[in-house]
Every structure is written in structure tokens, then in C-alpha cells.
Design a protein around this motif. Sequence first.
Motif, short mmCIF file in Angstrom:
data_model
loop_
_atom_site.label_atom_id
_atom_site.label_comp_id
_atom_site.label_asym_id
_atom_site.label_seq_id
_atom_site.Cartn_x
_atom_site.Cartn_y
_atom_site.Cartn_z
N ILE A 58 -29.56 -9.39 5.11
CA ILE A 58 -28.75 -8.96 4.18
C ILE A 58 -28.40 -7.55 4.05
N HIS A 59 -26.94 -7.59 3.80
CA HIS A 59 -26.72 -6.16 3.45
C HIS A 59 -25.14 -5.37 2.47
N TYR A 85 -26.69 4.64 1.58
CA TYR A 85 -28.00 4.97 1.57
C TYR A 85 -28.61 4.70 2.55
N VAL A 86 -27.84 3.16 2.92
CA VAL A 86 -28.13 2.44 4.38
C VAL A 86 -27.33 2.38 4.49
N PRO A 87 -26.31 3.29 5.78
CA PRO A 87 -24.77 2.37 5.69
C PRO A 87 -24.93 0.92 6.65
N VAL A 88 -23.82 0.57 6.24
CA VAL A 88 -24.28 -0.92 6.15
C VAL A 88 -23.55 -1.70 8.16
N TRP A 94 -25.44 -12.06 6.26
CA TRP A 94 -25.25 -12.09 5.26
C TRP A 94 -24.67 -10.18 4.81
N ILE A 95 -23.47 -10.16 4.87
CA ILE A 95 -22.52 -8.93 3.78
C ILE A 95 -22.60 -9.41 2.55
N HIS A 107 -26.42 -0.35 -2.22
CA HIS A 107 -27.51 0.05 -1.65
C HIS A 107 -28.76 -0.68 -2.22
N ALA A 108 -30.00 -1.98 -2.23
CA ALA A 108 -30.57 -3.03 -2.66
C ALA A 108 -30.22 -3.42 -3.74
N GLU A 109 -28.40 -4.24 -4.15
CA GLU A 109 -27.89 -4.03 -5.38
C GLU A 109 -27.79 -6.19 -4.72
N SER A 110 -28.32 -6.76 -3.58
CA SER A 110 -26.99 -7.99 -3.41
C SER A 110 -27.62 -8.87 -4.77
#
Length: 311
Positions: free
Chosen positions: A254-255, A261-264, A281-282, A288-291
Motif C-alpha cells: 500500500i502506498h 517522504y517515501v516516494p511512490v 494499491w496506490i 505518507h502514512a495517510e492511506s
Amino acid sequence: MQKKSSLKPLLIPLTAITAGSFWISHKLFNVAFKRVNYVPETSKEKQKYADSYYEYVDWFHKVPSETWYLNDRSSENKVVATYIPAAQSTTKTVIISHGYKGNRETMANYAKMFHDMGFNALVPDDRGHGESSGDYITFGWLDRLDYLKWINRVINYVGTDSQIVLFGVSMGGATVEMVSGESLPSQVKALIADCGYASIREELIYLLKQQYRLPKYPVEPLVSEINKRHSGFYLGSASSVDQLAKNDRPILFIHGGKDTYVPVKMAYENYRATKAPKQLWIVKNATHAESFWYDPEAYRRRVQGFLKTYL
């Protein structure tokens, strides 16, 4: 003699550059790798979730739980975790890995999500975080060895018929990816890695450029050397990509599509490295860490759908 004297004007700036590089590298190492005994404030775009976050934290502290330890008699190697049994007896357990400079409390929302899905949940504090020992953060690389021990603790406690899921976010996602390349018991059925980086080295080089406007060389090699001295490994050794190439368990990546911050692109690197059954799953508009926070119900549905296939 003339040639020697002509070099003298160069020696002072070269020495200054070298000294400056060492100073910057040590300072950067201390900022990035040294433990802090508090959780830094979250980013501005996630402040709007604060009320919901603290509701989850309240639940985390009130739900019946146990405190587990590894190396509990060692002041240098003690690792602490919270074990939350499911409301009804089950063989399903999720082991949840937290993010950078977080702790087990910061994963309360994910613990509740899995608890509501009928799972036991084991939520550790990693080395250099929370109540666990350690002066330095190892970004998942040494933590992966602790997670192998946590897996065995779950099997011993829940039973040999355990069905274990490894789940992590950010540094925790990378930790799960790094664990994936180890020899895992058959009870580990699936992995979920949310916004994990491709390697510690690649993430550091990216942040040097994005946040500090610093070059890869000589800073990264110097930081790596400092880390080797303190934690026993060079940054280039700690690769999610290399570990995922050895993984044979189903994994969901998941990204956030707007993660800076951590690029896709790292999600795609990790995905391509994996030969096992995999899903990616994008979450288009998540940072970042908001999914999870962007759409909790969609997140839960996606996780449940993945797990129904493999549990």
C-alpha cells in the motif's frame, strides 16, 4: 620545493571540507539514527485526524491486553510489546510494526481495525523506541531479528495452528519487507507493507537531496560508516528489495500516491522485486502514512479482501 609550497593554499580548504563533511555526517546521524524519548508531532496534513487518532489511543489503553517482553532482564536488549487478544478465541494473529520515531501506541488505529476483524494483535516497540532498549534506530534491519522471535512467541502462545499476518507502516512497512526474506515458519500466511522504503541507503540519499539539499557523496558513505560502528551494519546491507526477492509469502503493498517522504517509486521497486503472489494499491490522494486516515473503510475493505484470499 616550489611544487610543495604551491600545494599549501589547497590544503586548508581541503581540510576544511573534510572536517565539515565529518561534522555534517555525525550531526545527521545523531538527528536521524539516535533514539528520542518522545513521538514527534505529526505533519500538518494529518493534524485534521487528531481527534480520531486519540480515540483509538484511548481504546488501546482500555482494551484488555498483556505486556510481553524479549530479553526482559537485559537493560541493553529488552524489547517490549502489547498483546491484545481477540474478543473471541482465534488462531489468527497480526503482528504490527510501527513507524519511524513512533511506538506501539501510535499503531492503535491498525490494532483496532484488526481487532474488529477478529484478530489477536501483537504490537511491539522496536529497538530505540518507546519502552524498548537501544540507543539507536536500526530502521527495521536489526528489528527483523526481533520479529522472528515475536513470531515464535505467538506460535508458542496461540498454538501451532496459528495463522499469522505481518503488518507495518512506513519504517514498519520496510521492517515487514525485511523480515520477508528470512526463513519464516509456515504459520506466517501473509504480509502487508504500507509505504515501506526500498532500502535504508536509498531513503537516506533521497532525503539528503529533498530535505537537506546535500549530496550523496561523501555524506551517505560517512553516515553508513558511523552506523556500522554503532549498530554493526552498513546501510547498503539493509535492503527491502533484496529481502523481497527471497520472499515466498503473499504480500499486499500500500502506498500514498502523494507521498513525498517515501516516494511512490519505491513501492514499484518493492513490487517488482517480489516473485511471490502480490498486490499493489496506490491510494491516489494520500500522503505518507495517510492511506488509512484518508478512507478508513476503503482501507479495511482492501485489507480484508486480500486476507480472505490467503487465510
